[in-house]
Design a protein around this motif. Structure first.
Motif, PDB file in Angstrom:
ATOM      1  N   LEU A 182      14.205   3.489 -17.809  1.00  0.00           N
ATOM      2  CA  LEU A 182      14.701   2.238 -17.238  1.00  0.00           C
ATOM      3  C   LEU A 182      15.100   1.205 -18.277  1.00  0.00           C
ATOM      4  N   GLU A 183      14.883   1.514 -19.537  1.00  0.00           N
ATOM      5  CA  GLU A 183      15.029   0.512 -20.594  1.00  0.00           C
ATOM      6  C   GLU A 183      16.397  -0.170 -20.587  1.00  0.00           C
ATOM      7  N   ASN A 184      17.460   0.607 -20.422  1.00  0.00           N
ATOM      8  CA  ASN A 184      18.814   0.043 -20.503  1.00  0.00           C
ATOM      9  C   ASN A 184      19.571   0.169 -19.190  1.00  0.00           C
ATOM     10  N   LYS A 185      18.841   0.183 -18.084  1.00  0.00           N
ATOM     11  CA  LYS A 185      19.481   0.369 -16.780  1.00  0.00           C
ATOM     12  C   LYS A 185      19.103  -0.768 -15.836  1.00  0.00           C
ATOM     13  N   ARG A 186      20.086  -1.168 -15.035  1.00  0.00           N
ATOM     14  CA  ARG A 186      19.797  -2.090 -13.940  1.00  0.00           C
ATOM     15  C   ARG A 186      19.374  -1.244 -12.735  1.00  0.00           C
ATOM     16  N   TYR A 187      18.176  -1.492 -12.241  1.00  0.00           N
ATOM     17  CA  TYR A 187      17.629  -0.606 -11.223  1.00  0.00           C
ATOM     18  C   TYR A 187      17.226  -1.364  -9.964  1.00  0.00           C
ATOM     19  N   LEU A 188      17.231  -0.611  -8.857  1.00  0.00           N
ATOM     20  CA  LEU A 188      16.741  -1.106  -7.563  1.00  0.00           C
ATOM     21  C   LEU A 188      15.677  -0.128  -7.080  1.00  0.00           C
ATOM     22  N   ILE A 189      14.470  -0.625  -6.874  1.00  0.00           N
ATOM     23  CA  ILE A 189      13.360   0.248  -6.465  1.00  0.00           C
ATOM     24  C   ILE A 189      12.643  -0.383  -5.281  1.00  0.00           C
ATOM     25  N   VAL A 190      12.455   0.429  -4.237  1.00  0.00           N
ATOM     26  CA  VAL A 190      11.667   0.018  -3.073  1.00  0.00           C
ATOM     27  C   VAL A 190      10.350   0.773  -3.107  1.00  0.00           C
ATOM     28  N   ILE A 191       9.252   0.032  -3.030  1.00  0.00           N
ATOM     29  CA  ILE A 191       7.911   0.627  -2.983  1.00  0.00           C
ATOM     30  C   ILE A 191       7.329   0.277  -1.621  1.00  0.00           C
ATOM     31  N   ASP A 192       7.292   1.256  -0.756  1.00  0.00           N
ATOM     32  CA  ASP A 192       6.983   1.041   0.654  1.00  0.00           C
ATOM     33  C   ASP A 192       5.506   1.269   0.948  1.00  0.00           C
ATOM     34  N   ASP A 193       4.945   0.406   1.801  1.00  0.00           N
ATOM     35  CA  ASP A 193       3.622   0.621   2.395  1.00  0.00           C
ATOM     36  C   ASP A 193       2.492   0.568   1.371  1.00  0.00           C
ATOM     37  N   ILE A 194       2.371  -0.562   0.687  1.00  0.00           N
ATOM     38  CA  ILE A 194       1.271  -0.769  -0.267  1.00  0.00           C
ATOM     39  C   ILE A 194       0.075  -1.340   0.482  1.00  0.00           C
ATOM     40  N   TRP A 195      -1.070  -0.710   0.341  1.00  0.00           N
ATOM     41  CA  TRP A 195      -2.291  -1.150   1.033  1.00  0.00           C
ATOM     42  C   TRP A 195      -3.266  -1.859   0.103  1.00  0.00           C
ATOM     43  N   ASP A 196      -3.068  -1.677  -1.196  1.00  0.00           N
ATOM     44  CA  ASP A 196      -4.035  -2.213  -2.148  1.00  0.00           C
ATOM     45  C   ASP A 196      -3.303  -2.635  -3.402  1.00  0.00           C
ATOM     46  N   ILE A 197      -3.804  -3.639  -4.080  1.00  0.00           N
ATOM     47  CA  ILE A 197      -3.134  -4.160  -5.261  1.00  0.00           C
ATOM     48  C   ILE A 197      -3.258  -3.218  -6.458  1.00  0.00           C
ATOM     49  N   LEU A 212      18.181  -7.176 -17.118  1.00  0.00           N
ATOM     50  CA  LEU A 212      19.414  -6.696 -16.487  1.00  0.00           C
ATOM     51  C   LEU A 212      19.449  -7.014 -14.998  1.00  0.00           C
ATOM     52  N   LYS A 213      18.603  -7.968 -14.575  1.00  0.00           N
ATOM     53  CA  LYS A 213      18.588  -8.431 -13.193  1.00  0.00           C
ATOM     54  C   LYS A 213      18.274  -7.299 -12.207  1.00  0.00           C
ATOM     55  N   SER A 214      17.284  -6.515 -12.546  1.00  0.00           N
ATOM     56  CA  SER A 214      16.839  -5.445 -11.646  1.00  0.00           C
ATOM     57  C   SER A 214      16.087  -6.044 -10.468  1.00  0.00           C
ATOM     58  N   ILE A 215      15.939  -5.235  -9.399  1.00  0.00           N
ATOM     59  CA  ILE A 215      15.327  -5.726  -8.166  1.00  0.00           C
ATOM     60  C   ILE A 215      14.251  -4.746  -7.697  1.00  0.00           C
ATOM     61  N   ILE A 216      13.129  -5.318  -7.254  1.00  0.00           N
ATOM     62  CA  ILE A 216      12.031  -4.530  -6.685  1.00  0.00           C
ATOM     63  C   ILE A 216      11.718  -5.099  -5.308  1.00  0.00           C
ATOM     64  N   ILE A 217      11.640  -4.218  -4.325  1.00  0.00           N
ATOM     65  CA  ILE A 217      11.264  -4.606  -2.960  1.00  0.00           C
ATOM     66  C   ILE A 217       9.998  -3.844  -2.600  1.00  0.00           C
ATOM     67  N   THR A 218       8.999  -4.545  -2.087  1.00  0.00           N
ATOM     68  CA  THR A 218       7.786  -3.886  -1.623  1.00  0.00           C
ATOM     69  C   THR A 218       7.546  -4.234  -0.159  1.00  0.00           C
ATOM     70  N   THR A 219       6.792  -3.376   0.528  1.00  0.00           N
ATOM     71  CA  THR A 219       6.353  -3.681   1.890  1.00  0.00           C
ATOM     72  C   THR A 219       4.857  -3.473   1.982  1.00  0.00           C
ATOM     73  N   THR A 220       4.202  -4.305   2.779  1.00  0.00           N
ATOM     74  CA  THR A 220       2.759  -4.203   2.956  1.00  0.00           C
ATOM     75  C   THR A 220       2.347  -4.870   4.256  1.00  0.00           C
ATOM     76  N   ARG A 221       1.215  -4.442   4.795  1.00  0.00           N
ATOM     77  CA  ARG A 221       0.642  -5.095   5.972  1.00  0.00           C
ATOM     78  C   ARG A 221      -0.275  -6.247   5.594  1.00  0.00           C
ATOM     79  N   ILE A 222      -0.606  -6.340   4.311  1.00  0.00           N
ATOM     80  CA  ILE A 222      -1.682  -7.232   3.885  1.00  0.00           C
ATOM     81  C   ILE A 222      -1.096  -8.420   3.133  1.00  0.00           C
TER      82      ILE A 222
END
Length: 826
Positions: A182-197, A212-222
């Motif tokens: 990932l060092e030299n790449k602009r990336y989009l990563i979704v990490i779905d359904d996290i229950w614990d930190i 490089l203005k990368s984006i991370i999306i997470t989802t959680t119930r908590i």
């Protein structure tokens, strides 16, 4: 999977209830439709519970409800998610501080069933083209961080990390690999359904900040987890208007078709659902088959507890889901509870699931002429129609290969029901166990941890292992004389010396070593397994099947990889309905396929064999065999060098799915008069002729077409198709083939929603076409357009700009405002 033909001499039916199978009478699960007991003479006795009323089951073919497609493919457009999607996209991609932002994170938080994953996927799909690499991975309640990191690396670059899952790497090494990638790449990563930190802490180490203005999306119930991750976005329930649209669309096709007498009770039901998509979908699926009885609607309404509208109570959600469970016929209750064998967020292969249902005797019919697999498909489709399972991939192109998932709220419910009746014993990765109560019998064992449990296994009916390493400690299982299912799929058996013990499992119906890398021999004594129905050996290093395998007369499914040679005598396996052979080497074997007249699904790979010699008669023999397979519904043929598959075939009237990779040209037997029911066609050819497009356009049932050219981009000269061509096409892709949408006149492709094609920009430079020829307006149902521009950049830069501007204008003025993605392959 033969046509319902089991060995009738090996079974007898009794109405006595075996003492070890009786659960709590009157409990919700009602699961034991039958229990197989072995006498001292080792003959079968089939036991049925009277409460199941198995004799009353009327087998019939149930198709996937056509409303399901709209429900899943248009969910992001029709259930009020568009506003939240645009709000998130704006937050992620715009703003005054974006230039200084190294990495943006959004954490979508909300209770189960609210649509967090749907929203994340909608955002992901819309903006992924702006990034160098992307990944969408699920964490789940019991995460395997090693596997999670491998999944992420594989998603980021499937080619570079194609073998990542077979490697034995520690987490630190995987984190280093991810950071380096990932060092030299602009990336989009979704990490779905996290229950614990804690899992987020590990994953965060791998997500290198690179400015490089990368984006991370997470989802959680908590909420606490979302706040610690950062960028907290609280997802709201659907509005009342969106709820009505989703609810009535599932039942009546659209809101406007709801009869007046249902308005009042609909409003009450929707109020109780409280804008929760899962509750709305589940309830509407339950009512979809009760649209003629207002009393049943009122009964359902009265059974739903209040609470979701004002308070996201899981008790209310459970009550809604239980209504759908109670409404199931008894045989479907068992099939649904069987899904608790699979881990959370697991993508379940339809074929694998149905074959296991059959092996467990959940699929039963009296009609000798009916295929057990087809009846099992009806069970699968019914669970899909009732929204108790979900399509895992909305882009599937054929019913044979629909993968499914179980929503975590539904899984939570059926796991609790399964525990009550000791239906499945699950050993989880964190050493917690879904164990039977004291004195209960372990019948179905699902191992998802790294140590073998200490259990009494003499009455085991099935063993399924999801751990890569636990097989190193696996006992011989020779004592499990009642074992019907042994599923070791994707476990690591590369170092396992022998599986000879399986020949002592006389009652085995299902054996899978698929994806294990097992390189030992399959014992000659495998012929003792006279009740074996399924043998999955693809993805192994087994070099040769013993000749004795042709004596397995009950075998319905057989799959082998390209390293495995088949013995002579394949023609004697006359019960085969599904056959997968990756390494077909001779005309003799190809000719034998013509004797397998019960085949419904055939997948073959034509090769030159281990000695590198090509049997020139093999293609002709294969095509000749196809002419004898009157029941074939799904056909896959792969060749090494684009061999010729022409020949005379007149009996493929039941074929619905065809995949060919690759052939010199469109085979002569692909004709509208022969392929009356062909709905999906994927084909790679060396050369496309002008008349080929016209032939394909006359295939009246074709809904999905992917036509690719092998090698260099091919420019197809201008041709004319009739205004009524491609009448059922919904998705159409022309890869490495240059053409224009105006090729299809008004009236052609009236149902096309997803269109992918290429344009040779030099054709515009030479004046052969003008931008007026880019007539997307000819396609009234268009939703998505993907265009590749081919040519020389130095010559065509000005033309490229004009073409791209014209395409965007066409998309803007189109009534549907289709999404447009233009790639310049110059």
């Amino acid at each position: 999977m033969r046509s319902g033909k089991r060995s009738r001499t090996s079974r007898s039916v009794s109405r006595r209830w075996p003492s070890d199978a009786i659960g709590s009478v009157g409990t919700p699960s009602d699961i034991y439709a039958f229990e197989l007991i072995f006498s001292e003479f080792s003959s079968y006795h089939l036991w049925f519970f009277d409460r199941y009323k198995v004799d009353a089951i009327k087998p019939g073919k149930i198709l996937v409800d056509p409303r399901i497609t709209a429900l899943y493919t248009k969910a992001t457009d029709l259930v009020g998610i568009d506003e939240a999607r645009e709000e998130l996209i704006t937050r992620l991609t715009k703003g005054d501080d974006m230039s200084a932002q190294q990495q943006r994170v959004v954490s979508i938080v909300g209770f189960g069933g609210l649509g967090k994953t749907t929203l994340a996927k909608a955002v992901y799909d819309q903006i992924r083209v702006q990034f160098d690499c992307t990944a969408f991975v699920s964490v789940s309640q019991n995460p395997d961080l090693n596997k999670l990191l491998k999944n992420m690396l594989y998603e980021l670059d499937k080619q570079k990390h194609a073998n990542i899952h077979s490697t034995m790497l520690e987490e630190k090494h995987l984190i280093d690999l991810a950071r380096e990638f990932l060092e030299n790449k602009r990336y989009l990563i979704v990490i779905d359904d996290i229950w614990d930190i804690k899992p987020w802490g590990i994953l965060q180490c791998s997500l290198l900040e690179n400015s490089l203005k990368s984006i991370i999306i997470t989802t959680t119930r908590i909420l606490d987890v979302a706040e610690q991750i950062g960028g907290c976005y609280k997802l709201k329930p659907l509005s009342h208007e969106s709820s009505k649209k989703l609810f009535h669309g599932r039942i009546f096709g659209s809101e406007g078709k709801c009869p007046g007498q249902y308005f009042e009770v609909s409003e009450k039901i929707l109020k109780k659902c409280g804008g929760v998509p899962l509750a709305i979908i589940t309830t509407s699926s339950l009512l979809a088959n009760k649209s003629g009885d207002i009393k049943e609607w009122n009964d359902v309404c009265g059974s739903i507890g209040f609470g979701l509208a004002s308070n996201p109570s899981m008790d209310s959600m459970r009550k809604i889901l239980l209504l759908s469970y109670y409404d199931l016929p008894s045989h479907l209750k068992a099939c649904l509870l069987y899904l608790t064998i699979f881990p959370e967020d697991y993508e379940i292969e339809k074929e694998r699931l149905i074959l296991r249902w059959i092996a467990e005797d959940f699929v039963h019919c009296k009609d000798e002429s009916q295929s057990l697999f087809e009846l099992g498909e009806s069970y699968f489709n019914e669970l899909l129609n009732r929204s108790l399972i979900q399509v895992a991939d909305k882009d599937y192109t054929d019913n044979f290969f629909i993968p499914c998932r179980v929503h975590d709220m539904v899984l939570e419910l059926i796991c609790s029901l399964s525990r009550e009746e000791s239906f499945v014993t699950t050993v989880l990765g964190d050493s917690r166990q879904s164990m039977p109560s004291s004195g209960s019998t372990v019948r179905r064992l699902s191992l998802q941890n790294t140590t073998w449990p200490k259990l009494e296994m003499s009455k085991l009916r099935s063993v399924t292992i999801f751990s890569l390493t636990i097989t190193n400690m696996m006992p011989s299982l020779s004592c499990c004389h009642l074992l019907r299912v042994l599923d070791l799929e994707d476990c690591n058996l590369k170092e396992h010396p022998s599986l000879r013990f399986v020949v002592n499992l006389f009652h085995l119906r299902y054996l899978s070593l698929a994806g294990t890398g097992y390189s030992g021999e399959l014992p000659v004594e495998v012929a003792k397994l006279q009740f074996l129905e399924t043998l999955r050996l693809h993805g192994t290093g087994i070099e040769e099947l013993p000749s004795s395998i042709v004596g397995l007369t009950q075998l319905m499914f057989l799959s082998v990889g390209n390293r495995t040679s088949l013995p002579n005598g394949l023609r004697y396996l006359t019960s085969l309905e599904m056959l997968g052979v990756d390494g077909l080497e001779s005309a003799c074997t190809a000719e034998e396929l013509g004797h397998l007249t019960q085949l419904r699904n055939l997948s073959v790979g034509l090769t030159t064999g281990k000695e590198g010699r090509w049997d020139e008669n093999m293609c002709a023999a294969l095509v000749g065999s196809l002419g004898k397979l009157h029941k074939i519904q799904s056909l896959t043929v792969c060749t090494e060098a684009g061999w010729n598959l022409n020949g005379s075939v007149e009996s493929l009237g039941n074929l619905s799915y065809l995949y060919i990779d690759e052939t010199t040209s469109l085979p002569t037997w692909i004709r509208p008069a022969i392929l009356l029911h062909l709905s999906s066609l994927v084909i790679v050819v060396v050369q496309v002729r002008r008349e080929d497009i016209q032939v394909l356009g006359r295939l009246q049932a074709l809904s999905y077409l992917n036509l690719s050219v092998s090698g260099n981009i091919q420019v197809l000269e201008r041709f004319i198709v009739s205004p009524d061509s491609f009448p059922c096409a919904i998705r159409c892709r022309f890869d490495h083939l240059s053409m224009l949408p105006s090729t299809f006149p008004p009236g052609a492709m009236p149902r096309l929603e997803d269109f992918r094609f290429g344009i040779q920009v030099e054709d515009f430079s030479r004046g052969e076409f003008t931008t007026d020829d880019l007539a997307l307006g000819h396609l009234p149902s268009l939703r998505h357009v993907n265009v590749g521009l081919y040519g020389e950049w130095e010559v065509s830069q000005e033309v490229v700009t004009k073409v791209e501007e014209k395409l965007r204008h066409e998309a803007d003025v189109h009534p549907n405002h289709p999404s447009l993605y233009v790639s310049c392959l110059l």
